[in-house]
Design an enzyme around this catalytic site. Sequence first.
Site, PDB file in Angstrom:
ATOM      1  NE  ARG A 323     117.809 -32.557  96.784  1.00 36.36           N
ATOM      2  CZ  ARG A 323     116.937 -31.756  97.365  1.00 36.36           C
ATOM      3  NH1 ARG A 323     116.461 -32.037  98.563  1.00 36.36           N
ATOM      4  NH2 ARG A 323     116.535 -30.654  96.767  1.00 36.36           N
ATOM      5  CD  GLU A 726     112.468 -35.769  96.285  1.00 38.11           C
ATOM      6  OE1 GLU A 726     113.265 -36.275  95.473  1.00 38.11           O
ATOM      7  OE2 GLU A 726     112.488 -34.562  96.607  1.00 38.11           O
TER       8      GLU A 726
END
Length: 777
Positions: A323, A726
């Site tokens: 990621r 997030e």
Amino acid sequence: MNLMQPIDRIRGGVHENERHESGHKHVTGTAEYIDDIPEPAGTLHAYLGLSQRAHADILSVNFDAVRASPDVIGVLTADDIPGENDVSPAHKHDDPVFARNRVEFHGQPIFAVIATTRDAARRAAAKVRIEYQDLPHVTDVLEAAAASYPLVIDPLKLQRGDIAAGFARAKHIIEGEMRIGGQDHFYLEGQISFAIPGEDDEITIYSSTQHPSETQHMVGQVLGVPSNAVTINVRRMGGAFGGKETQANLFAAVAAVAARKYRCAVKIRPDRDDDMTATGKRHDFHVGYKVGFDTDGRIEAVDAVFSARCGFSADLSGPVTDRALFHADNCYFYPHVRLRSRPLKTNTVSNTAFRGFGGPQGMVGGERMIEDIAYTLGKDPLEIRKLNFYGGEGRNLTPYHQTVEDNIIGRIIAELETSCDYAARRKEILAFNGKSRIIKRGIALTPVKFGISFTKTEYNQAGALVHAYADGSIHLNHGGTEMGQGLYTKVAQVVADEFQVDLDRIKVTATTTGKVPNTSATAASSGSDLNGMAAANAVQQIKARLVAFAAERYGVSEADIAFEPNTVRVGTQRFSFADFIKIAYGARIQLSAAGFYKTPKIHWNRAEGWGRPFFYYAYGASCSEVSVDTLTGEYRVERADILHDVGRSLNPVLDIGQIEGAFVQGMGWLTTEELWWDAKGKLRTHAPSTYKIPLASDRPRIFNVNLAEWSVNPEETIRRSKAVGEPPFMLPISVLEAISMAAASVADYLMPPRIDAPATPERVLMAVERLRAAARG
């Protein structure tokens, strides 16, 4: 009952400001956490015994003094585990519950003491006598690379275009490196598990975990029993931030093994020091990069390597470092690009999930390249940012070959730039710095583009269970966990909206593997997306049965039946919701349903580095202003302005709270929170006395947070909202960039300041001195 008058609206539906379902309990102390659960008579307590070496063979262990301690019942070691001595979420079998012959980090669990009180167990654990034979160890990621330490998992490469041709075309080429520090989760409620044995091989565990199903499977694996023998219950957590996605497994497993061996309830709760020492953290990274660009600052080519300190085992380092690469582009188009991960083993605790899951580290690396270009060309970094945004034909393909279809960053930046008066303030700050010798100011406006979905495709699913009782009250259960973020409230609002009833009619009960199986972690900002859709699906099943029943019973078409605020309209008749449900129950209509949802359109081929790992993107932007004392390196954040995209918000007040909290937490990561290991491999920043999280006094003096209320998500999402957990964590990159501008002012903004994160006062001071020396020389 047939004469009900229409009601305008329900109370507590979606898109409304509704208080957190447990907020009043939090502030009055009536919210029940695991340590508040009354203990059955005879409950025992476990405490871990931790390694005092970073890397060593265990030659001998003497438990005589431990067993002779007051109130001690026994000691657990690897030999007491009936199943497999492993809680590795990556299924690499490299994460033992208890080390057997070798320890691989300072603080690794070797045994657990079982006693009648927690204090007795803790004191006894310190009396063990262990003889070690030390082995070479490394704690730093670059040292690990130099020592040829292995990768904990296969690396990822993302590549598109022709790197060589891109650099050949570039008028300017910069090479640089950056260190990005780790971060401790510092949840208010530490790790804790409470295991109660049942009949046969059954066991019930109250666990502070974000991933009940994985904890269930890990406990079953350790006990050597099937998952159907293990029930995990989670009503709420006092914070988690990713620290309880995999790290809770160890504590649940220890409690379960002890409960099974001694046939009584067992609780385990470490002190903060041992919690910080024995559990994983955010990965710290070293980024080495090369970027080519033209005379205007438009990027031609990027080649970067993201090396991560992963710790002694794989844990989630694979998807975390993946990621990081997915977000190294942030909002910028790289015509020719090669991004590589290097997840390195070190003799430290195995690092794990943390809010953003590698995305923040990748994004900081990408923004450092933008900053370098700006200072090299003598331009405002915002000008370089806007020049390189995704957009237009041929400039919308990411390094992982996903097309950016929903790009709204240009509008968000333009609106925030205007609302915060960026241009005038920057001009004022430049003038101020020209006159002020000691105090320097900085301002930066940075964007965020964050992909939403688990990159592990199978995790993009959720289940829910909804009951409508005969009195019209509604029971809701789903696979998401509540850690203070308001997930329970939002999903309940979705159910209220689907049924068109007031929110107070719905009871949300503890997440449990006994009701909804095979759930995904509450992570990746997907809690509302997945569980909201699953709950809506369950309600839709019940409503379909009710509509079919009413059409047959009252002789009307299904089109003439509608769920209206707290009523059900059947042709020309109206029934209160409670009365209608009672009639349906009397007619033996099933009033319960298990809902399910899986995210559409996503696919990912890791081996090829190609696919669509994200369903959509969430966007945002922040502008931060700082003041820096160039004699000490100390600074303060004077102002922060945020415009963030949550689509059509399910609950605006909760979303704003998430944005504010994420900003301050991210600011702490980038400025004050520093992890430090000594020469013996021992973590020395293991308590509030040595690890500095942001205080209320560290927040921006002026703090303006707004939602991009015009943004809506595709119809396939839950009420066209977007994830919020997030994405806002990366907004305070603007704070780091503003500090960089203030430091750069001492050299007339002619050199890239290149301050590593966290930008502690010491690092800021050293950067200022370095820039001053370079300017003089």
